[in-house]
Design an enzyme around this catalytic site. Structure first.
Site, PDB file in Angstrom:
ATOM      1  N   CYS A 187       0.019   3.695   2.619  1.00  0.00           N
ATOM      2  CA  CYS A 187       0.412   3.228   3.850  1.00  0.00           C
ATOM      3  C   CYS A 187       2.028   3.800   4.240  1.00  0.00           C
ATOM      4  CB  CYS A 187       0.382   2.049   4.174  1.00  0.00           C
ATOM      5  SG  CYS A 187      -1.455   1.202   3.828  1.00  0.00           S
ATOM      6  N   CYS A 242       0.752  -1.372   0.124  1.00  0.00           N
ATOM      7  CA  CYS A 242       0.017   0.267  -0.029  1.00  0.00           C
ATOM      8  C   CYS A 242       0.981   1.272   0.177  1.00  0.00           C
ATOM      9  CB  CYS A 242      -0.566  -0.176   1.183  1.00  0.00           C
ATOM     10  SG  CYS A 242      -1.631   1.551   1.635  1.00  0.00           S
TER      11      CYS A 242
END
Length: 99
Positions: free
Chosen positions: A27, A24
């Site tokens: 993230c 991600c």
């Protein structure tokens, strides 16, 4: 992990959980802000990162459908939840009321 997680969130100290995934990009973008928050807050808050790909049971239990998802727990109660990137000012604003 589930039993350990329950023990972790049953704390007088606020616990910020960052549900993330290694793949991600948002993230990864949020990671420095979490590190800075940890440095600034010290023992006032616990910050825990949980990889959803390795913790499917927690992902299902807390209905994490997008990452990053940030939750704040204190005394086993979920006090805050947000999905999407949060930068340092937003993280501080989320934690502050629960100190």
């Amino acid at each position: 992990m589930n039993g350990a997680f329950e023990e972790l969130i049953n704390s007088e100290t606020p616990v910020l959980i960052d549900f993330f995934a290694t793949w991600c990009a948002p993230c990864k973008a949020m990671s420095p802000a979490l590190q800075q928050l940890a440095n600034e807050m010290g023992d006032k808050v616990k910050i825990v990162k949980i990889d959803i790909d390795k913790n499917h049971a927690l992902q299902r239990k807390y209905k994490v459908t997008g990452v990053p998802t940030v939750m704040i727990f204190k005394n086993r109660k979920q006090l805050f939840r947000s999905t999407g990137v949060m930068m340092l000012p937003q993280l501080k604003k989320a934690v502050q009321p629960h100190l």
